[in-house]
Design a protein around this motif. Sequence first.
Motif, PDB file in Angstrom:
ATOM      1  N   THR A  99       0.789  -1.237   0.000  1.00 55.04           N
ATOM      2  CA  THR A  99       0.000   0.000   0.000  1.00 55.04           C
ATOM      3  C   THR A  99       0.822   1.289   0.000  1.00 55.04           C
ATOM      4  N   LEU A 100       2.047   1.270   0.543  1.00 55.33           N
ATOM      5  CA  LEU A 100       2.810   2.509   0.701  1.00 55.33           C
ATOM      6  C   LEU A 100       3.167   3.116  -0.654  1.00 55.33           C
ATOM      7  N   SER A 101       2.939   4.399  -0.800  1.00 56.02           N
ATOM      8  CA  SER A 101       3.260   5.114  -2.033  1.00 56.02           C
ATOM      9  C   SER A 101       4.766   5.211  -2.220  1.00 56.02           C
ATOM     10  N   ARG A 102       5.259   4.703  -3.349  1.00 58.69           N
ATOM     11  CA  ARG A 102       6.688   4.823  -3.645  1.00 58.69           C
ATOM     12  C   ARG A 102       7.057   6.272  -3.927  1.00 58.69           C
ATOM     13  N   ALA A 103       6.108   7.054  -4.402  1.00 61.30           N
ATOM     14  CA  ALA A 103       6.368   8.484  -4.625  1.00 61.30           C
ATOM     15  C   ALA A 103       6.612   9.185  -3.294  1.00 61.30           C
ATOM     16  N   THR A 104       5.801   8.880  -2.291  1.00 58.12           N
ATOM     17  CA  THR A 104       5.990   9.482  -0.971  1.00 58.12           C
ATOM     18  C   THR A 104       7.335   9.070  -0.383  1.00 58.12           C
ATOM     19  N   LEU A 105       7.696   7.813  -0.555  1.00 58.82           N
ATOM     20  CA  LEU A 105       8.995   7.334  -0.083  1.00 58.82           C
ATOM     21  C   LEU A 105      10.126   8.047  -0.812  1.00 58.82           C
ATOM     22  N   ALA A 106      10.002   8.205  -2.128  1.00 58.51           N
ATOM     23  CA  ALA A 106      11.047   8.868  -2.913  1.00 58.51           C
ATOM     24  C   ALA A 106      11.195  10.335  -2.513  1.00 58.51           C
ATOM     25  N   LEU A 107      10.091  11.040  -2.340  1.00 55.37           N
ATOM     26  CA  LEU A 107      10.143  12.441  -1.932  1.00 55.37           C
ATOM     27  C   LEU A 107      10.871  12.594  -0.598  1.00 55.37           C
ATOM     28  N   THR A 108      10.583  11.693   0.327  1.00 56.62           N
ATOM     29  CA  THR A 108      11.215  11.750   1.652  1.00 56.62           C
ATOM     30  C   THR A 108      12.706  11.463   1.557  1.00 56.62           C
ATOM     31  N   ALA A 109      13.065  10.427   0.830  1.00 62.65           N
ATOM     32  CA  ALA A 109      14.484  10.076   0.693  1.00 62.65           C
ATOM     33  C   ALA A 109      15.263  11.198   0.020  1.00 62.65           C
ATOM     34  N   LEU A 110      14.706  11.774  -1.033  1.00 65.12           N
ATOM     35  CA  LEU A 110      15.405  12.824  -1.780  1.00 65.12           C
ATOM     36  C   LEU A 110      15.621  14.085  -0.947  1.00 65.12           C
ATOM     37  N   LEU A 111      14.698  14.373  -0.050  1.00 64.79           N
ATOM     38  CA  LEU A 111      14.750  15.647   0.682  1.00 64.79           C
ATOM     39  C   LEU A 111      15.174  15.506   2.139  1.00 64.79           C
ATOM     40  N   HIS A 112      15.466  14.285   2.606  1.00 64.98           N
ATOM     41  CA  HIS A 112      15.675  14.129   4.054  1.00 64.98           C
ATOM     42  C   HIS A 112      16.905  14.877   4.553  1.00 64.98           C
ATOM     43  N   ASP A 113      17.891  15.133   3.692  1.00 65.46           N
ATOM     44  CA  ASP A 113      19.078  15.881   4.108  1.00 65.46           C
ATOM     45  C   ASP A 113      19.176  17.241   3.448  1.00 65.46           C
ATOM     46  N   ILE A 114      18.066  17.776   2.957  1.00 67.50           N
ATOM     47  CA  ILE A 114      18.108  19.072   2.273  1.00 67.50           C
ATOM     48  C   ILE A 114      18.551  20.184   3.223  1.00 67.50           C
ATOM     49  N   GLY A 115      18.355  19.999   4.498  1.00 69.68           N
ATOM     50  CA  GLY A 115      18.759  21.012   5.479  1.00 69.68           C
ATOM     51  C   GLY A 115      20.255  21.067   5.738  1.00 69.68           C
ATOM     52  N   THR A 116      21.030  20.156   5.138  1.00 70.67           N
ATOM     53  CA  THR A 116      22.471  20.108   5.410  1.00 70.67           C
ATOM     54  C   THR A 116      23.308  20.909   4.420  1.00 70.67           C
ATOM     55  N   THR A 117      22.695  21.545   3.423  1.00 65.40           N
ATOM     56  CA  THR A 117      23.496  22.311   2.469  1.00 65.40           C
ATOM     57  C   THR A 117      24.188  23.471   3.185  1.00 65.40           C
ATOM     58  N   HIS A 118      25.247  23.977   2.590  1.00 65.67           N
ATOM     59  CA  HIS A 118      26.010  25.079   3.187  1.00 65.67           C
ATOM     60  C   HIS A 118      25.102  26.252   3.524  1.00 65.67           C
ATOM     61  N   ASP A 119      24.253  26.639   2.577  1.00 65.90           N
ATOM     62  CA  ASP A 119      23.383  27.807   2.797  1.00 65.90           C
ATOM     63  C   ASP A 119      22.285  27.517   3.804  1.00 65.90           C
ATOM     64  N   HIS A 120      21.701  26.337   3.731  1.00 67.58           N
ATOM     65  CA  HIS A 120      20.601  26.024   4.642  1.00 67.58           C
ATOM     66  C   HIS A 120      21.072  25.886   6.084  1.00 67.58           C
ATOM     67  N   LEU A 121      22.277  25.363   6.304  1.00 71.37           N
ATOM     68  CA  LEU A 121      22.793  25.283   7.668  1.00 71.37           C
ATOM     69  C   LEU A 121      22.930  26.666   8.291  1.00 71.37           C
ATOM     70  N   ARG A 122      23.167  27.662   7.448  1.00 71.12           N
ATOM     71  CA  ARG A 122      23.406  29.029   7.920  1.00 71.12           C
ATOM     72  C   ARG A 122      22.196  29.942   7.794  1.00 71.12           C
ATOM     73  N   ALA A 123      21.122  29.438   7.247  1.00 69.05           N
ATOM     74  CA  ALA A 123      19.937  30.262   7.022  1.00 69.05           C
ATOM     75  C   ALA A 123      19.022  30.318   8.236  1.00 69.05           C
ATOM     76  N   THR A 124      19.287  29.475   9.237  1.00 64.45           N
ATOM     77  CA  THR A 124      18.373  29.329  10.359  1.00 64.45           C
ATOM     78  C   THR A 124      19.120  28.845  11.598  1.00 64.45           C
ATOM     79  N   ARG A 125      18.520  29.084  12.757  1.00 63.68           N
ATOM     80  CA  ARG A 125      19.034  28.509  13.997  1.00 63.68           C
ATOM     81  C   ARG A 125      18.457  27.123  14.255  1.00 63.68           C
ATOM     82  N   LEU A 126      17.503  26.721  13.437  1.00 64.68           N
ATOM     83  CA  LEU A 126      16.865  25.420  13.611  1.00 64.68           C
ATOM     84  C   LEU A 126      17.821  24.284  13.276  1.00 64.68           C
ATOM     85  N   SER A 127      17.652  23.157  13.948  1.00 68.89           N
ATOM     86  CA  SER A 127      18.379  21.943  13.603  1.00 68.89           C
ATOM     87  C   SER A 127      18.045  21.548  12.166  1.00 68.89           C
TER      88      SER A 127
END
Length: 245
Positions: free
Chosen positions: A90-118
Amino acid sequence: MASAKDIDTVHGWTAIARDPQVVLSGKAFLYEPTPLLVKDIAFPDDDALVTQVRDYAKARLAPQTFNHSMRVYYFASAILQQQFPAEAATLSRATLALTALLHDIGTTHDHLRATRLSFEFFGGYLALDLVGKQLTPAAPQAQAEAVAEAIIRHQDLGTTGTITFLGQLIQLATIYDNMGGNPGLVHADTKVDVNKQFPRNSWSSCFAKTIREENGLKPWAHTTALGEEDFPEGVLHNKLMAEFD
Protein backbone atom coordinates in the motif's frame (compact mmCIF):
# COMPACT_ATOMS: atom_id res chain seq x y z
CA MET A 1 -13.64 7.59 -2.60
CA ALA A 2 -10.64 6.50 -0.51
CA SER A 3 -11.18 6.58 3.22
CA ALA A 4 -8.98 8.60 5.56
CA LYS A 5 -7.52 5.32 6.81
CA ASP A 6 -6.64 4.27 3.27
CA ILE A 7 -4.98 7.62 2.58
CA ASP A 8 -3.01 7.37 5.82
CA THR A 9 -1.78 3.89 4.87
CA VAL A 10 -0.69 5.08 1.42
CA HIS A 11 1.51 7.78 2.96
CA GLY A 12 2.85 5.84 5.92
CA TRP A 13 0.68 7.41 8.62
CA THR A 14 0.62 4.29 10.78
CA ALA A 15 2.02 4.37 14.31
CA ILE A 16 4.88 1.93 14.86
CA ALA A 17 7.37 1.49 17.69
CA ARG A 18 10.30 3.92 17.60
CA ASP A 19 12.61 1.16 18.85
CA PRO A 20 13.71 -0.93 15.84
CA GLN A 21 14.38 -3.91 18.10
CA VAL A 22 10.72 -3.90 19.07
CA VAL A 23 9.76 -3.65 15.39
CA LEU A 24 12.08 -6.54 14.53
CA SER A 25 11.13 -8.57 17.62
CA GLY A 26 14.78 -8.53 18.69
CA LYS A 27 15.89 -10.40 15.57
CA ALA A 28 18.30 -9.52 12.76
CA PHE A 29 15.40 -9.57 10.31
CA LEU A 30 11.74 -10.51 10.08
CA TYR A 31 12.23 -12.37 6.81
CA GLU A 32 15.62 -13.44 5.50
CA PRO A 33 16.54 -10.98 2.73
CA THR A 34 17.34 -12.16 -0.79
CA PRO A 35 19.31 -10.38 -3.53
CA LEU A 36 17.42 -7.36 -4.86
CA LEU A 37 19.24 -5.17 -7.38
CA VAL A 38 18.61 -1.55 -8.34
CA LYS A 39 17.17 -2.65 -11.69
CA ASP A 40 14.61 -4.74 -9.81
CA ILE A 41 13.37 -1.80 -7.72
CA ALA A 42 11.08 0.67 -9.46
CA PHE A 43 11.79 4.38 -9.02
CA PRO A 44 8.63 6.50 -9.49
CA ASP A 45 10.03 8.69 -12.27
CA ASP A 46 6.59 8.72 -13.90
CA ASP A 47 5.45 10.99 -11.05
CA ALA A 48 5.82 14.67 -12.03
CA LEU A 49 6.37 15.81 -8.45
CA VAL A 50 9.09 13.21 -7.84
CA THR A 51 11.00 14.17 -11.00
CA GLN A 52 10.88 17.85 -10.06
CA VAL A 53 12.09 17.10 -6.54
CA ARG A 54 14.88 14.87 -7.86
CA ASP A 55 16.09 17.73 -10.08
CA TYR A 56 15.74 20.17 -7.17
CA ALA A 57 17.75 17.95 -4.83
CA LYS A 58 20.43 17.15 -7.40
CA ALA A 59 20.96 20.86 -8.09
CA ARG A 60 21.35 21.76 -4.40
CA LEU A 61 22.88 18.81 -2.60
CA ALA A 62 26.55 17.90 -2.72
CA PRO A 63 27.06 14.91 -5.06
CA GLN A 64 27.84 12.65 -2.09
CA THR A 65 24.64 13.73 -0.32
CA PHE A 66 22.52 13.24 -3.43
CA ASN A 67 23.91 9.73 -3.92
CA HIS A 68 23.25 8.98 -0.24
CA SER A 69 19.66 10.13 -0.71
CA MET A 70 19.26 7.78 -3.67
CA ARG A 71 20.82 4.91 -1.70
CA VAL A 72 18.35 5.59 1.09
CA TYR A 73 15.49 5.23 -1.38
CA TYR A 74 16.76 1.90 -2.68
CA PHE A 75 17.71 0.49 0.72
CA ALA A 76 14.35 1.61 2.14
CA SER A 77 12.58 0.01 -0.82
CA ALA A 78 14.41 -3.28 -0.28
CA ILE A 79 13.61 -3.24 3.45
CA LEU A 80 9.98 -2.36 2.72
CA GLN A 81 9.52 -5.07 0.11
CA GLN A 82 11.25 -7.86 1.99
CA GLN A 83 10.58 -7.08 5.66
CA PHE A 84 7.16 -5.41 5.56
CA PRO A 85 5.18 -7.06 2.73
CA ALA A 86 1.79 -5.89 4.04
CA GLU A 87 2.89 -2.25 4.08
CA ALA A 88 4.69 -2.71 0.75
CA ALA A 89 1.35 -3.45 -0.87
CA THR A 90 0.00 0.00 0.00
CA LEU A 91 2.81 2.51 0.70
CA SER A 92 3.26 5.11 -2.03
CA ARG A 93 6.69 4.82 -3.64
CA ALA A 94 6.37 8.48 -4.62
CA THR A 95 5.99 9.48 -0.97
CA LEU A 96 8.99 7.33 -0.08
CA ALA A 97 11.05 8.87 -2.91
CA LEU A 98 10.14 12.44 -1.93
CA THR A 99 11.22 11.75 1.65
CA ALA A 100 14.48 10.08 0.69
CA LEU A 101 15.40 12.82 -1.78
CA LEU A 102 14.75 15.65 0.68
CA HIS A 103 15.68 14.13 4.05
CA ASP A 104 19.08 15.88 4.11
CA ILE A 105 18.11 19.07 2.27
CA GLY A 106 18.76 21.01 5.48
CA THR A 107 22.47 20.11 5.41
CA THR A 108 23.50 22.31 2.47
CA HIS A 109 26.01 25.08 3.19
CA ASP A 110 23.38 27.81 2.80
CA HIS A 111 20.60 26.02 4.64
CA LEU A 112 22.79 25.28 7.67
CA ARG A 113 23.41 29.03 7.92
CA ALA A 114 19.94 30.26 7.02
CA THR A 115 18.37 29.33 10.36
CA ARG A 116 19.03 28.51 14.00
CA LEU A 117 16.86 25.42 13.61
CA SER A 118 18.38 21.94 13.60
CA PHE A 119 18.84 20.72 10.04
CA GLU A 120 16.17 18.00 10.21
CA PHE A 121 13.52 20.49 11.39
CA PHE A 122 14.42 23.14 8.84
CA GLY A 123 14.60 20.46 6.15
CA GLY A 124 11.14 19.23 7.07
CA TYR A 125 9.68 22.72 6.83
CA LEU A 126 11.44 23.30 3.50
CA ALA A 127 10.06 20.02 2.17
CA LEU A 128 6.54 20.80 3.39
CA ASP A 129 6.56 24.14 1.58
CA LEU A 130 8.25 22.78 -1.55
CA VAL A 131 6.04 19.77 -2.21
CA GLY A 132 2.87 21.17 -0.66
CA LYS A 133 2.88 24.68 -2.16
CA GLN A 134 5.72 25.60 -4.51
CA LEU A 135 5.71 22.81 -7.06
CA THR A 136 2.97 21.90 -9.52
CA PRO A 137 1.13 19.67 -9.09
CA ALA A 138 1.28 20.22 -5.35
CA ALA A 139 1.21 17.20 -3.09
CA PRO A 140 -2.01 16.62 -1.16
CA GLN A 141 -1.79 17.59 2.50
CA ALA A 142 -1.54 13.99 3.75
CA GLN A 143 1.45 13.35 1.49
CA ALA A 144 3.27 16.64 2.08
CA GLU A 145 2.91 16.33 5.85
CA ALA A 146 4.01 12.68 5.81
CA VAL A 147 7.22 13.70 4.05
CA ALA A 148 7.82 16.56 6.48
CA GLU A 149 7.11 14.47 9.58
CA ALA A 150 9.50 11.72 8.47
CA ILE A 151 12.26 14.21 7.63
CA ILE A 152 11.90 16.04 10.94
CA ARG A 153 12.12 12.76 12.86
CA HIS A 154 14.59 10.81 10.72
CA GLN A 155 17.28 11.18 13.41
CA ASP A 156 14.85 10.81 16.31
CA LEU A 157 16.29 7.49 17.41
CA GLY A 158 15.19 5.96 20.69
CA THR A 159 13.51 3.15 22.53
CA THR A 160 10.29 4.76 23.74
CA GLY A 161 7.12 5.87 22.06
CA THR A 162 6.06 5.61 18.44
CA ILE A 163 6.81 7.04 15.02
CA THR A 164 5.08 6.87 11.65
CA PHE A 165 5.78 3.78 9.56
CA LEU A 166 7.34 6.03 6.89
CA GLY A 167 9.55 7.65 9.55
CA GLN A 168 10.72 4.27 10.86
CA LEU A 169 11.46 3.05 7.34
CA ILE A 170 13.58 6.13 6.58
CA GLN A 171 15.35 5.74 9.93
CA LEU A 172 16.21 2.11 9.18
CA ALA A 173 17.56 3.00 5.73
CA THR A 174 19.58 6.04 6.82
CA ILE A 175 21.14 4.32 9.82
CA TYR A 176 21.95 1.30 7.65
CA ASP A 177 23.72 3.51 5.09
CA ASN A 178 25.36 5.88 7.57
CA MET A 179 26.41 3.56 10.39
CA GLY A 180 25.80 -0.01 9.23
CA GLY A 181 22.88 -0.40 11.63
CA ASN A 182 20.77 -3.57 11.49
CA PRO A 183 22.90 -5.11 8.71
CA GLY A 184 20.74 -8.23 8.53
CA LEU A 185 17.88 -6.28 6.92
CA VAL A 186 19.55 -6.03 3.51
CA HIS A 187 21.16 -8.80 1.46
CA ALA A 188 24.89 -8.35 0.75
CA ASP A 189 24.28 -8.38 -3.02
CA THR A 190 21.78 -5.54 -2.64
CA LYS A 191 24.28 -3.57 -0.56
CA VAL A 192 26.97 -4.00 -3.22
CA ASP A 193 24.74 -3.10 -6.16
CA VAL A 194 23.22 0.01 -4.58
CA ASN A 195 26.68 1.29 -3.67
CA LYS A 196 27.89 0.52 -7.20
CA GLN A 197 25.02 2.43 -8.82
CA PHE A 198 25.26 5.38 -6.39
CA PRO A 199 28.92 5.59 -5.27
CA ARG A 200 29.74 6.82 -1.78
CA ASN A 201 32.80 8.88 -2.78
CA SER A 202 33.98 9.20 0.84
CA TRP A 203 30.44 9.75 2.12
CA SER A 204 31.34 8.69 5.66
CA SER A 205 33.94 11.43 6.11
CA CYS A 206 31.72 13.91 4.25
CA PHE A 207 28.74 13.35 6.53
CA ALA A 208 30.85 13.21 9.70
CA LYS A 209 32.24 16.61 8.71
CA THR A 210 28.72 17.97 8.20
CA ILE A 211 27.63 16.71 11.62
CA ARG A 212 30.53 18.45 13.28
CA GLU A 213 29.91 21.58 11.21
CA GLU A 214 26.31 21.82 12.39
CA ASN A 215 27.26 21.10 15.99
CA GLY A 216 29.82 23.90 15.79
CA LEU A 217 27.29 26.35 14.35
CA LYS A 218 24.46 25.21 16.63
CA PRO A 219 25.62 23.62 19.88
CA TRP A 220 21.95 22.92 20.65
CA ALA A 221 21.39 20.94 17.43
CA HIS A 222 19.21 17.87 17.67
CA THR A 223 22.07 15.80 16.24
CA THR A 224 23.86 16.16 19.60
CA ALA A 225 21.18 13.88 21.08
CA LEU A 226 22.90 11.02 19.24
CA GLY A 227 26.21 11.86 20.94
CA GLU A 228 28.39 14.82 20.06
CA GLU A 229 31.32 12.52 19.36
CA ASP A 230 29.69 9.08 19.26
CA PHE A 231 27.55 9.89 16.24
CA PRO A 232 30.16 11.43 13.91
CA GLU A 233 32.67 8.78 14.98
CA GLY A 234 30.12 6.04 14.29
CA VAL A 235 29.53 7.48 10.82
CA LEU A 236 33.24 7.88 10.16
CA HIS A 237 33.98 4.28 11.16
CA ASN A 238 31.10 2.56 9.39
CA LYS A 239 32.62 -0.91 8.95
CA LEU A 240 29.69 -2.24 6.90
CA MET A 241 30.33 0.32 4.15
CA ALA A 242 34.08 0.85 4.56
CA GLU A 243 34.97 -1.09 1.41
CA PHE A 244 32.87 1.29 -0.69
CA ASP A 245 34.09 4.57 0.82
